[in-house]
Scaffold this active site. Structure first.
Site, PDB file in Angstrom:
ATOM      1  CG  ASN A  95     185.830  35.986  22.915  1.00 41.69           C
ATOM      2  OD1 ASN A  95     184.995  35.083  22.982  1.00 41.69           O
ATOM      3  ND2 ASN A  95     186.584  36.163  21.859  1.00 41.69           N
ATOM      4  CG  HIS A 141     208.886  10.696  62.707  1.00 44.43           C
ATOM      5  ND1 HIS A 141     209.507  10.588  61.497  1.00 44.43           N
ATOM      6  CD2 HIS A 141     209.584  11.634  63.401  1.00 44.43           C
ATOM      7  CE1 HIS A 141     210.557  11.403  61.456  1.00 44.43           C
ATOM      8  NE2 HIS A 141     210.617  12.059  62.601  1.00 44.43           N
ATOM      9  CB  SER A 262     178.853  -0.835  60.679  1.00 44.69           C
ATOM     10  OG  SER A 262     178.732  -2.151  60.175  1.00 44.69           O
ATOM     11  CE  LYS A 268     183.466  -0.404  62.308  1.00 40.87           C
ATOM     12  NZ  LYS A 268     184.825   0.113  62.343  1.00 40.87           N
ATOM     13  CD  GLU A 275     186.196   7.256  57.499  1.00 44.46           C
ATOM     14  OE1 GLU A 275     186.843   6.232  57.330  1.00 44.46           O
ATOM     15  OE2 GLU A 275     184.979   7.247  57.767  1.00 44.46           O
ATOM     16  CE1 TYR A 302     186.501  31.974  25.408  1.00 44.31           C
ATOM     17  CE2 TYR A 302     186.101  31.250  23.156  1.00 44.31           C
ATOM     18  CZ  TYR A 302     185.817  31.179  24.503  1.00 44.31           C
ATOM     19  OH  TYR A 302     184.860  30.312  24.949  1.00 44.31           O
ATOM     20  CE  LYS A 310     182.786  30.357  31.840  1.00 47.58           C
ATOM     21  NZ  LYS A 310     183.485  29.839  30.657  1.00 47.58           N
TER      22      LYS A 310
HETATM   23  N1  ARG Z   1     180.256  29.834  26.752  1.00 50.02           N
HETATM   24  C1  ARG Z   1     181.484  30.339  26.177  1.00 50.02           C
HETATM   25  C2  ARG Z   1     182.568  30.367  27.291  1.00 50.02           C
HETATM   26  O1  ARG Z   1     182.245  30.086  28.392  1.00 50.02           O
HETATM   27  C3  ARG Z   1     181.227  31.623  25.568  1.00 50.02           C
HETATM   28  C4  ARG Z   1     182.332  32.227  24.773  1.00 50.02           C
HETATM   29  C5  ARG Z   1     182.156  32.001  23.351  1.00 50.02           C
HETATM   30  N2  ARG Z   1     182.973  32.869  22.603  1.00 50.02           N
HETATM   31  C6  ARG Z   1     183.310  32.625  21.353  1.00 50.02           C
HETATM   32  N3  ARG Z   1     184.113  33.435  20.774  1.00 50.02           N
HETATM   33  N4  ARG Z   1     182.846  31.592  20.732  1.00 50.02           N
HETATM   34  O2  ARG Z   1     183.731  30.602  27.098  1.00 50.02           O
END
Ligand code: ARG
Length: 441
Positions: A95, A141, A262, A268, A275, A302, A310
């Site tokens: 964690n 505007h 195009s 074009k 864009e 946690y 992520k």
């Molecule tokens: N891959 C997990 C994450 O990104 C790892 C953490 C897992 N911890 C746990 N107590 N199960 O958070």
């Protein structure tokens, strides 16, 4: 078919944390030895093993997969140095380990993105200097409003990117806090030294509360907001290019690599890069929303939900970096059409405000001046004339206060250079901005 262990894992996406996790683990192992928590001989073997793995990763080698990158590294260390690897995970948990690597990653990308923004800002500065004196219609505007310098518009964007950089510096302070030492949630009974670890890893400070340290992802929200604002600025710029490169206006020419043709229309030149810069902005906003929604109502400390922190960050980082990578050379190679920009100033009665302002200087309240000029504008609009083409008697009929001086006031380049108020569009003020921003970067 997805197997439960695949579903639980994050190895698919968290590989990029490998170098950060390895660096943090090396320092953690050294700290354990310094504090007498593990034997120096074990520490030496662990540090050597991790350093070897780090070298492999830096050469582009992949750690063989496991549930997540942190387990994968631990397994790889066991294969390299044997059971002595088992001492590494003393006084820490995945964690605090995960979020330590994650913070190091975000810090690293903040520094990289700041470098890209600095380059982009310089490109805007340099073209503002180069285009000094070019006059163009300013809009509100999206309707013609008042004449401005092209350099003034370019500098407006340079200031946005400057603010983006300032924001990143600010976010970085709260990213750069070491959570290692929180262990699973409550801290540890081992005599660890997080302050020393923080110094080795370049963290500005250490955790204040172990529960908060493993649960806090505010820094990702702040980072994603900063990235969203960068994208918002870039997409506004993209819109300027989409409009300005339209052949009916022909204000700016986008170089070949940044447009495409195009499959059916041979003439074009579509502004695809601009864009897409606009289009990808929505994805970054989505990443920010995903993060806020992920964190909402999660109890401390946690929870496995947290693993989903992520992908949005990685996605937003990749998008912002790629957008800036293409934006820099695109802006660098733009060709501005000074003639067309000046030409466009002849439509839309851009100097109307200046005539009204002059009446004020000659003693008439602004509301009244505004009304008198509006009358002449209406006359000209009906007949398809510009204000310069309206004969003097027509002006005089509107008000005897009008005289030959109006033709002098109507010059658009004069109109731009008269706006000398602080931050205004006159060349003196724009040059001043350029000097000020140059000193800041
Ligand atoms: N891959 C997990 C994450 O990104 C790892 C953490 C897992 N911890 C746990 N107590 N199960 O958070």
């Amino acid at each position: 078919m997805t197997k439960p262990e695949e579903f639980i894992g994050s190895i698919e996406f968290d590989h990029r944390l490998a170098p950060f996790d390895l660096r943090a683990s090396i320092v953690h192992a050294r700290m354990l030895v310094r504090q007498g928590i593990i034997a120096p001989s074990a520490g030496r073997k662990i540090v050597a093993g991790l350093t070897g793995l780090l070298k492999d990763v830096e050469k582009g080698k992949r750690i063989p997969p496991a549930e997540d990158i942190h387990f994968a590294i631990e397994k790889a260390l066991f294969r390299r140095i044997g059971p002595v690897a088992g001492w590494l995970h003393t006084a820490r948990s995945r964690n605090d380990q995960v979020v330590t690597a994650f913070r190091m990653y975000v810090r690293d990308r903040i520094d990289h993105i700041d470098g890209l923004l600095c380059r982009l800002e310089r490109v805007f500065l340099v073209s503002a200097e180069k285009q000094m004196g070019v006059v163009m219609p300013g809009h509100t505007h999206l309707q013609p409003a008042q004449p401005i310098l092209l350099s003034h518009l370019l500098m407006a964007y340079a200031w946005m990117f400057q603010r983006d950089r300032e924001r990143l510096v600010d976010v970085r302070k709260r990213v750069n806090v070491l959570p290692l030492g929180a262990a699973a949630l409550a801290g540890t009974s081992f005599p660890i030294d997080p302050a020393w670890v923080a110094r080795q890893l370049g963290f500005g400070r250490i955790l204040d509360n172990s529960l908060d340290a493993v649960s806090d992802r505010d820094f990702t929200v702040e980072f994603l907001s900063a990235l969203s604002l960068i994208m918002m600025h870039v997409s506004r710029w993209a819109e300027e290019l989409v409009i300005g490169s339209n052949p009916n206006l022909d204000f700016v020419w986008i170089a070949d690599p940044f447009v495409s043709g195009s499959s059916i229309m041979p003439q074009k030149r579509n502004p695809d890069v601009a864009e897409l810069m606009r289009g990808k902005t929505g994805r970054v906003y989505g990443d920010l929303m995903a993060m806020l929604t992920l964190l909402k109502a999660q109890p401390l400390a946690y929870n496995r939900d947290m693993q989903e922190d992520k992908p949005p960050v990685f996605d937003a980082v990749d998008l912002v970096e790629s957008v800036l990578d293409v934006c820099i050379p695109m802006v660098e190679t733009l060709r501005w059409n000074a003639e067309k920009l000046a030409d466009a100033c002849r439509h839309g009665f851009l100097s109307a405000t200046d005539v009204a302002d002059e009446l004020v200087r000659r003693g008439l309240p602004f509301r009244q001046s505004h009304g008198l000029v509006a009358g002449v504008v209406a006359y000209a609009r009906e007949r398809g004339l510009s204000l310069e083409d309206v004969p003097l008697p027509v002006w005089k009929k509107q008000s005897p206060r009008f005289d030959r001086w109006i033709y002098d006031v109507l010059s658009v380049s004069k109109a731009a250079s008269h706006r000398t108020s602080p931050g205004g569009t006159s060349p003196v003020r724009v040059k001043e901005q350029i000097r000020r921003l140059k000193r800041m970067i």
